[in-house]
Design a protein around this motif. Structure first.
Motif, PDB file in Angstrom:
ATOM      1  N   ASN A  22     -33.314  11.869  37.406  1.00 46.42           N
ATOM      2  CA  ASN A  22     -33.259  12.043  35.955  1.00 46.42           C
ATOM      3  C   ASN A  22     -33.405  13.517  35.639  1.00 46.42           C
ATOM      4  N   GLN A  23     -32.347  14.150  35.153  1.00 46.26           N
ATOM      5  CA  GLN A  23     -32.400  15.563  34.823  1.00 46.26           C
ATOM      6  C   GLN A  23     -32.794  15.727  33.360  1.00 46.26           C
ATOM      7  N   PRO A  24     -34.025  16.234  33.070  1.00 51.74           N
ATOM      8  CA  PRO A  24     -34.466  16.324  31.683  1.00 51.74           C
ATOM      9  C   PRO A  24     -33.641  17.312  30.866  1.00 51.74           C
ATOM     10  N   THR A  29     -35.195  13.260  25.848  1.00 50.06           N
ATOM     11  CA  THR A  29     -33.860  12.900  26.316  1.00 50.06           C
ATOM     12  C   THR A  29     -33.734  13.208  27.795  1.00 50.06           C
ATOM     13  N   PHE A  30     -33.053  12.320  28.531  1.00 44.29           N
ATOM     14  CA  PHE A  30     -32.828  12.561  29.952  1.00 44.29           C
ATOM     15  C   PHE A  30     -31.474  12.013  30.353  1.00 44.29           C
ATOM     16  N   VAL A  31     -30.992  12.457  31.509  1.00 39.21           N
ATOM     17  CA  VAL A  31     -29.714  12.010  32.048  1.00 39.21           C
ATOM     18  C   VAL A  31     -29.967  11.122  33.253  1.00 39.21           C
ATOM     19  N   PHE A  32     -29.295   9.973  33.281  1.00 41.54           N
ATOM     20  CA  PHE A  32     -29.426   9.027  34.386  1.00 41.54           C
ATOM     21  C   PHE A  32     -28.399   9.347  35.473  1.00 41.54           C
ATOM     22  N   GLU A  33     -28.904   9.482  36.698  1.00 42.79           N
ATOM     23  CA  GLU A  33     -28.018   9.721  37.826  1.00 42.79           C
ATOM     24  C   GLU A  33     -28.356   8.814  39.010  1.00 42.79           C
ATOM     25  N   GLY A  34     -29.234   7.850  38.821  1.00 44.72           N
ATOM     26  CA  GLY A  34     -29.587   6.933  39.897  1.00 44.72           C
ATOM     27  C   GLY A  34     -30.849   6.174  39.558  1.00 44.72           C
ATOM     28  N   ASN A  35     -31.110   5.104  40.308  1.00 41.90           N
ATOM     29  CA  ASN A  35     -32.287   4.275  40.069  1.00 41.90           C
ATOM     30  C   ASN A  35     -33.527   4.837  40.753  1.00 41.90           C
ATOM     31  N   PRO A  36     -34.727   4.608  40.182  1.00 41.21           N
ATOM     32  CA  PRO A  36     -34.996   3.928  38.913  1.00 41.21           C
ATOM     33  C   PRO A  36     -34.461   4.706  37.705  1.00 41.21           C
ATOM     34  N   LEU A  37     -34.084   3.951  36.700  1.00 41.81           N
ATOM     35  CA  LEU A  37     -33.542   4.538  35.481  1.00 41.81           C
ATOM     36  C   LEU A  37     -34.580   5.353  34.739  1.00 41.81           C
ATOM     37  N   TYR A  85     -35.880   2.701  24.806  1.00 42.49           N
ATOM     38  CA  TYR A  85     -34.978   3.783  25.180  1.00 42.49           C
ATOM     39  C   TYR A  85     -33.579   3.392  24.711  1.00 42.49           C
ATOM     40  N   SER A  86     -32.709   4.372  24.466  1.00 48.75           N
ATOM     41  CA  SER A  86     -31.362   4.024  24.016  1.00 48.75           C
ATOM     42  C   SER A  86     -30.337   5.015  24.543  1.00 48.75           C
ATOM     43  N   THR A  87     -29.070   4.562  24.557  1.00 52.07           N
ATOM     44  CA  THR A  87     -27.973   5.395  25.041  1.00 52.07           C
ATOM     45  C   THR A  87     -26.679   4.984  24.357  1.00 52.07           C
ATOM     46  N   ALA A  88     -25.749   5.921  24.274  1.00 51.03           N
ATOM     47  CA  ALA A  88     -24.417   5.625  23.764  1.00 51.03           C
ATOM     48  C   ALA A  88     -23.384   5.570  24.881  1.00 51.03           C
ATOM     49  N   THR A  92     -26.699   9.634  29.063  1.00 47.54           N
ATOM     50  CA  THR A  92     -27.767  10.344  28.367  1.00 47.54           C
ATOM     51  C   THR A  92     -28.610   9.345  27.593  1.00 47.54           C
ATOM     52  N   TRP A  93     -29.897   9.367  27.838  1.00 48.76           N
ATOM     53  CA  TRP A  93     -30.823   8.399  27.254  1.00 48.76           C
ATOM     54  C   TRP A  93     -31.846   9.094  26.362  1.00 48.76           C
TER      55      TRP A  93
END
Length: 337
Positions: A22-24, A29-37, A85-88, A92-93
């Protein structure tokens, strides 16, 4: 540890954090790039909901407390609030923080049962309102765990107790093998003009809801499912109804599913959706279609926060794509990292 070793160790931690999945971007807000989310909190029991082009994910906040690692009998779990948490775009969450607590239900026992007072939940939207079905420990006259419902005009709250009492409590269901904690883990699906509530630990219950979304309409049925333990999730694709649930695997919970032609019909077991989660006895399905893709949310216990490793009561929510065969059966989901 020698000072030079400690410096090297801390440098490695810093590098791991900077190169994590997760790249902050900023504080919420953070970016998901793998689990855990989710990596800023221990989280469990994921419940996705799509509204107005955005996916909202509601989770229980697994919180550490002194003595947790030697606790038993359900006290390993310490959930005192629910987060959102939410995302479009699933990339990006946004972290919306706490949106509901057990103390928001006046009938909930938040004095005696301080540990593990809040369990799985789900939010659904109907007629411009958002209904938050969840599990809390009741106080007299509502003994044991019970299902409450809160309501809001926004998916991120403020949610308020809708009826001032449980929608389901211990006196309404057969105690079965689990006794006082069989009324947990609610899931709701709206199928045209009908809304269905399903729940249960040890026994799977299903019932229709009245139009007001806060009362049971008619009888409570028991659904006989092989290896059923808890955590049901209702959904529908084309003309097939799905009941996806936590099942007993080899040593820990896995996820199985059944199908039917209607939610009040006969359910047929179809097999396993995914196997046991890493390092976690429990698992909890949350299934949703978003932007043309189906997703399976679940939890494992692989995360470490503030020196506390993942454990039975310190879990981490994950997500993987879910695909279907031509006949509507679910393809086996491989859990990824």
């Amino acid at each position: 540890m020698k000072p030079t070793q400690k410096l090297f160790f801390m440098s490695c931690i810093a590098l791991a954090c900077s190169c994590g999945n997760n790249q902050p971007i900023n504080n919420n807000t953070f970016v998901f790039e793998g689990n855990p989310l989710i990596r800023n909190n221990f989280t469990a029991d994921p419940a996705p909901m799509v509204s107005n082009g955005r996916l909202y994910l509601y989770v229980g906040h697994d919180e550490y407390y002194d003595g947790q690692d030697t606790a038993s009998g359900g006290k390993e779990f310490n959930i005192t609030e629910w987060l959102c948490y939410s995302t479009a775009d699933m990339k990006t969450w946004t972290d919306h923080g706490c949106v509901l607590r057990p103390s928001d239900f006046k009938w909930a026992d938040t004095v005696v049962a301080k540990v593990g007072t809040a369990w799985a939940a789900q939010v659904v939207e109907r007629n411009g309102k958002f209904y938050y079905y969840t599990t809390v420990q009741g106080q007299k006259p509502y003994s044991g765990y019970a299902i409450g419902v809160a309501v809001s005009e926004s998916p991120t709250g403020k949610f308020v107790d809708a009826i001032g009492k449980p929608i389901v409590c211990d006196t309404m269901t057969d105690n079965g093998t689990r006794g006082w904690w069989n009324d947990i883990d609610p899931t709701v699906y709206i199928d045209g003009n009908d809304a269905w509530l399903c729940w249960g630990n040890g026994t799977c219950f299903i019932a229709k809801l009245k139009d007001n979304m806060t009362e049971i309409d008619g009888e409570i049925r028991v659904v006989d499912l092989p290896k059923y333990t808890e955590g049901p999730w209702l959904t529908k694709r084309d003309s097939i109804c799905y009941l996806i649930y936590a099942s007993m695997g080899n040593l820990r919970e896995a996820i199985d599913y059944a199908t039917a032609t209607s939610f009040d019909g006969e359910w047929t077991h179809r097999g396993q959706v995914t196997s046991e989660a890493e390092n976690s006895f429990t698992i909890h399905p949350g299934v949703v279609e978003f932007n043309g893709q189906w997703y399976l949310f679940y939890h494992n216990a692989t995360l470490t926060i503030d020196g506390h490793n993942g454990a039975i009561g310190r879990r981490s929510v994950c997500v993987d794509k879910m695909e279907f065969n031509a006949d509507g059966t679910i393809k086996f989901v491989q859990q990824t990292k």
